[in-house]
Write an enzyme that holds these catalytic residues in place. Sequence first.
Site, mmCIF file in Angstrom:
data_model
loop_
_atom_site.group_PDB
_atom_site.id
_atom_site.type_symbol
_atom_site.label_atom_id
_atom_site.label_comp_id
_atom_site.label_asym_id
_atom_site.label_seq_id
_atom_site.Cartn_x
_atom_site.Cartn_y
_atom_site.Cartn_z
ATOM 1 N N CYS A 19 -29.259 -7.076 49.218
ATOM 2 C CA CYS A 19 -29.352 -7.613 47.854
ATOM 3 C C CYS A 19 -28.922 -6.511 46.891
ATOM 4 O O CYS A 19 -28.204 -5.585 47.293
ATOM 5 C CB CYS A 19 -30.745 -8.149 47.557
ATOM 6 S SG CYS A 19 -32.074 -6.924 47.617
ATOM 7 N N ASN B 275 -32.628 -3.820 46.734
ATOM 8 C CA ASN B 275 -33.325 -3.595 48.028
ATOM 9 C C ASN B 275 -34.831 -3.364 47.840
ATOM 10 O O ASN B 275 -35.459 -2.648 48.610
ATOM 11 C CB ASN B 275 -32.672 -2.444 48.812
ATOM 12 C CG ASN B 275 -33.098 -2.345 50.280
ATOM 13 O OD1 ASN B 275 -33.103 -1.269 50.859
ATOM 14 N ND2 ASN B 275 -33.470 -3.456 50.885
ATOM 15 N N CYS C 61 -36.691 -6.379 46.407
ATOM 16 C CA CYS C 61 -37.267 -7.743 46.347
ATOM 17 C C CYS C 61 -36.739 -8.640 47.466
ATOM 18 O O CYS C 61 -37.415 -8.865 48.475
ATOM 19 C CB CYS C 61 -36.985 -8.400 44.992
ATOM 20 S SG CYS C 61 -37.930 -7.685 43.636
ATOM 21 N N ARG C 62 -35.526 -9.166 47.302
ATOM 22 C CA ARG C 62 -35.046 -10.214 48.199
ATOM 23 C C ARG C 62 -34.736 -9.727 49.610
ATOM 24 O O ARG C 62 -35.192 -10.342 50.589
ATOM 25 C CB ARG C 62 -33.801 -10.883 47.600
ATOM 26 C CG ARG C 62 -34.082 -11.665 46.334
ATOM 27 C CD ARG C 62 -32.808 -12.015 45.597
ATOM 28 N NE ARG C 62 -32.118 -10.818 45.113
ATOM 29 C CZ ARG C 62 -30.910 -10.789 44.578
ATOM 30 N NH1 ARG C 62 -30.228 -11.919 44.466
ATOM 31 N NH2 ARG C 62 -30.383 -9.660 44.148
ATOM 32 N N SER C 63 -33.954 -8.653 49.745
ATOM 33 C CA SER C 63 -33.563 -8.262 51.116
ATOM 34 C C SER C 63 -34.713 -7.692 51.942
ATOM 35 O O SER C 63 -34.789 -7.994 53.144
ATOM 36 C CB SER C 63 -32.324 -7.353 51.129
ATOM 37 O OG SER C 63 -32.531 -6.154 50.440
ATOM 38 N N ASP D 205 -32.944 -14.078 42.007
ATOM 39 C CA ASP D 205 -33.614 -12.778 42.029
ATOM 40 C C ASP D 205 -34.964 -12.852 41.314
ATOM 41 O O ASP D 205 -35.022 -12.992 40.094
ATOM 42 C CB ASP D 205 -32.707 -11.754 41.347
ATOM 43 C CG ASP D 205 -33.176 -10.335 41.603
ATOM 44 O OD1 ASP D 205 -34.367 -10.155 41.929
ATOM 45 O OD2 ASP D 205 -32.344 -9.423 41.478
HETATM 46 P P1 4NP Z 1 -33.434 -7.299 44.386
HETATM 47 O O1 4NP Z 1 -33.984 -7.362 42.870
HETATM 48 O O2 4NP Z 1 -31.925 -7.160 44.289
HETATM 49 O O3 4NP Z 1 -33.846 -8.608 44.986
HETATM 50 O O4 4NP Z 1 -34.091 -6.090 45.024
HETATM 51 C C1 4NP Z 1 -33.778 -6.360 41.919
HETATM 52 C C2 4NP Z 1 -34.684 -5.334 41.824
HETATM 53 C C3 4NP Z 1 -34.512 -4.363 40.847
HETATM 54 C C4 4NP Z 1 -33.439 -4.443 39.978
HETATM 55 C C5 4NP Z 1 -32.533 -5.486 40.087
HETATM 56 C C6 4NP Z 1 -32.692 -6.438 41.065
HETATM 57 N N1 4NP Z 1 -33.291 -3.464 38.965
HETATM 58 O O5 4NP Z 1 -32.480 -3.693 38.029
HETATM 59 O O6 4NP Z 1 -33.962 -2.424 38.994
#
Ligand code: 4NP
Length: 148
Positions: A9, A12, A14-16, A120
Site C-alpha cells: 500500500c 505500510n 494500515c492496509r497492507s 485507505d
Molecule cells: P496505508 O495508509 O497506505 O494503508 O498504510 C496510509 C498511512 C499513512 C499515510 C498515508 C496512507 N500517511 O500519509 O502518513
Amino acid sequence: MTQHVLFVCLGNICRSPAAEGVFRSLCPQVTTDSAGTSGWHIGDAPYGPMQKVAKTRGHDLSDLRARQFKVTDFDSFDLIIAMDQSNLEDIEAMRPIGSETPVRLFTDYAPQTGMDHVPDPYYTRDFDGCLDLIEVSAAGLKAALDLD
Ligand code: 4NP
C-alpha cells in the site's frame, strides 16, 4: 506454485499490514510480507486503530514493521498485491526489464464486492469496512491460489 506473496500500500501501516495479517492467518503455508510505496513510516508498527480492529477479529499485527517497496521485491516474491491503482502504477514503474512477476489489485479477488480498490482507512477512518474488504479479498486470493 505461489509461495511468497507481498502486499503493498502507500504507508505500510494500515492496509497492507492488515492484508498480510489476515492472509497469514488464512494461509500459514505461504510466506508473506508487506511494504509501502512511500518511505514515510519505515520502521513503524501498524497504525494503532488498525491494530485494534484487527485484534478484535483475531489478527495480531503487533510484530509487523513498515518498510519501503524495493526493486528486488520483484525477484523475492511470486505475486505482488497492490491495494489501489496508484500503488499498482508505482510498483509497475519500478519493474526491472525482463521481470514477469505478476502485480494484481487485491480487489481482483473480491469481484462480488464491486470494489476496484481498498479504500485507505487512514483517511476514511472506516477500519472495520477496510477489514471486511480485506477478509473477503484474502479468501478470494486463497481460493485463486488453490490452497487448502
Ligand atoms: P496505508 O495508509 O497506505 O494503508 O498504510 C496510509 C498511512 C499513512 C499515510 C498515508 C496512507 N500517511 O500519509 O502518513
